[in-house]
Design an enzyme around this catalytic site. Sequence first.
Site, PDB file in Angstrom:
ATOM      1  N   GLU A  46       0.841  -1.203   0.000  1.00  0.00           N
ATOM      2  CA  GLU A  46       0.000   0.000   0.000  1.00  0.00           C
ATOM      3  C   GLU A  46       0.879   1.257   0.000  1.00  0.00           C
ATOM      4  OE1 GLU A  46      -3.661   1.595   2.891  1.00  0.00           O
ATOM      5  OE2 GLU A  46      -2.431  -0.136   3.469  1.00  0.00           O
ATOM      6  N   LYS A 115      -9.085   2.549  -2.218  1.00  0.00           N
ATOM      7  CA  LYS A 115      -9.347   1.767  -1.004  1.00  0.00           C
ATOM      8  C   LYS A 115     -10.785   1.998  -0.573  1.00  0.00           C
ATOM      9  CE  LYS A 115      -7.132   0.903   3.508  1.00  0.00           C
ATOM     10  NZ  LYS A 115      -5.943   1.248   4.322  1.00  0.00           N
ATOM     11  N   CYS A 169      -5.576  -3.427   1.910  1.00  0.00           N
ATOM     12  CA  CYS A 169      -5.392  -3.566   3.351  1.00  0.00           C
ATOM     13  C   CYS A 169      -6.687  -3.772   4.140  1.00  0.00           C
ATOM     14  CB  CYS A 169      -4.612  -2.367   3.884  1.00  0.00           C
ATOM     15  SG  CYS A 169      -3.864  -2.708   5.511  1.00  0.00           S
TER      16      CYS A 169
END
Length: 636
Positions: A46, A115, A169
Site C-alpha cells: 500500500e 481503497k 489492506c
Amino acid sequence: MYNGFIKLSTACPITNVADINFNLKNIKKCIDEALEDNSKLIVFPELSITSYTCGDLFNQKKLLFKSEEALQNLCLFSKDKDILIAVGAPLYSNSCLYNCAFIIFKGKILGIVPKSYIPNYSEFYEKRWFSEGLRIVDKHIDLKFQKHIPFGTNLIFTCGSFKFGVEICEDLWVTIPPSSYLSLLGANVIGNLSASNELVSKANYRKNLISNQSARCMCAYAYASSGVFESSTDLVFGGHLLIGENGNILSENNRFHRENQVVTSIIDIDKLVSERLKNISFRDSVKLCPFEALEIPFEFSDLNLGKFTRYIDKHPFVPGNSEERSLRCSEIFNIQASALAKRLTHTNSKKVIVGISGGLDSTLALLVIVKTFKLLNLPSENIIAITLPGFGTTDRTYNNAVSLCQKLKTDFREINIVDACLQHFKDINHPVENHDVTYENVQARERTQILMDIANKEGGLLIGTGDLSELALGWCTYNGDHMSMYSVNCSVPKTLVRYLVRYVAENEVAEDISNILIDILHTPVSPELLPKDKNGEITQKTEDIVGPYELHDFFLYHFIKTGSTKEKILFLAEKAFDGDYNKETINLWLEKFIKRFFTQQFKRSAIPDGPKVGTISLSPRGDWRMPSDASFNSFL
C-alpha cells in the site's frame, strides 16, 4: 495459461519515507527480479510509491506531484515488460485524496482502484487524509500523462481465464470484503496492497484471514505489506508477503527482511475455475453483488512459466505430515464407524457379516466393524467373519485372515468355495482349465451369494469391503464383491486404505493384532482368483494388471476434483512422479484409467450405500452422476 497455470509475485521493496525516487528505484528492481522468474503479476504494498507512513506530508502538493511523476516514470519503464504491476500511490481527484492501487501494463495505467474502507481506530487514523472509495464505480480519471483512466472498486483486469481484482489492506478485514464481490463477478486472483503493522500474534491472524478468504472466494490471493523501512515512530511493519490459493498458503516470506524481497508462486487457474463451476452456491451468490464489474482486457505476450516450482503431491489423498496424517486417519476411521453405527441402529441389526480375505480392504472393513461394535456395546461374537478360500488363496493371506478374526474374538467361520465353483463350472459347461474372466467371476459371485445368504439366515447386514480406487477402475465383479448391504470403504482410495490400517495397528489394537496387520500391509494386492504358483505364492497381482494404484489415485483426484484434461494430468503426473515413472509409463496407465473409468460406470450406478469420508466420492446419489454409455473418445 500454460496448462492452466500462471506465475505471480508479491514484493516488499526497500523504501525511505517520502523519498519517491529512492522508492521507485527499488520497485523497479523488484519488477525485474519477478520478470527474471517469468512472473506475470507483481503486487506491491500500500502506498509503496510514497511509503505508507508519510502522515501529514500527504497534504503536501510536492509529494503528490512527485508521486504522479513517478507513476509516469514507471509506465515508461514497463513499456516493454510483459508483467502486470499493482503499485500503491495517493490520488488527488475532485478535492479528495484517495489511497489507490494503480494497475500498470506495458506503459499504460489500465485502471485505478481506490481503497474502499479507511481505518480510523486504534493506531490507524487514515481518515485524516484519505476519503473512502467504497461507492466509486464506473468513473474515469485524467492524469497529466494519461486521460480517461477507469477508476473504481469494480474493476477486473482480464487476460483469458486470468481475472485480477484488487482490494487494499483494511478492505480484507471488514465484514464483507470487496474481494468477495469481485470474486463473485469473475475475479479469480485477488491482489491486496497492504500496510499491516506487526503486533504479537497478528501475523498468524493475518495469514488465517488470507487463507480463509481465498477458500471462501475460491481464488488466489496475493498479499504484500509494507516493510521495516516505514517510519517506526509508533509502529513497526514487517513486510509480510503471502500467496494463497483456495485455502492453502503456497508461499510466505520471513518478515522483517532488510533487503528487497520478492515471493513467487505458480497458481492453478484451471483448478479455481473448476471449483467454482461445481459450486452452485457460489454462482447463486452473484445476485447479492451491489454493482456490476467493469472488465478491462489486456494481453500477455508470453505465458511461459520458466522453471516449474509448484509442488505437486504424488499422493493427494494422503497428508505428507505424519501428525496430520494420523489425525486424518483417526477422523476417517470415526466417520466410517459412526456411519455403520447409524445403519445398524436404524435397521435394529445386532449382527454383521463380512468376508475376510487377508487383504487390506477386508481388513479395514473388519476393523471398522469392531470399532462400531464397541461404540454400540455389542459383543464381538456378533461379528460373523467368514473366510472363503478358493483356487488362488495363499497360505499367507489365509493364515492372516484366520489369526486376525480369532484375535478380535469374532464368530469366525471358514467356507471353502472350490467344490461349489467346480459344480458351477459343470452346470454352465465352462472348462475348469480356462482361467478367463468367467473363471474369476464365478468365484467372486459364489462368495457374495454365500455371504448374502448367511446374512439372511443370521438376520444381519453384509458389510462391503471394496474401496474408491476399485470403484473408479471397475476392479470388482458386478453383483459379486461389487454388492453388499452397506459399504464402509466406498470413498476411501487404495493409497489411504494402507495408512488407515497402519494407523489402527499403531494406535488402536494390542501388539499381537498389530503384528498381523503389519504383515497384511506387506502383502501384495491381489483378488487371488487365479491358481497359486508351484511355491504356493500369489500369481495374480492387481497392480501388474491395472497399473500402480498410486498413479490411479493421482489420476482420479485430478480428473474428479479439478476436471483436468488428460494432457494436464499427464503434465502434473510427470512433475509429481519424476524419477519414479517415465512419461511413456504414466501415459500408458493414464489411458487405461480413462478407458476403464468410462466403461465401468455401470457398476458405480448400482453401488450400495456407504459414507463419504473425503472430498471425492463416486456415489451416483450425490457426487458422480454419469451416463453408463458415455464415450471416452473425446477425453483421450
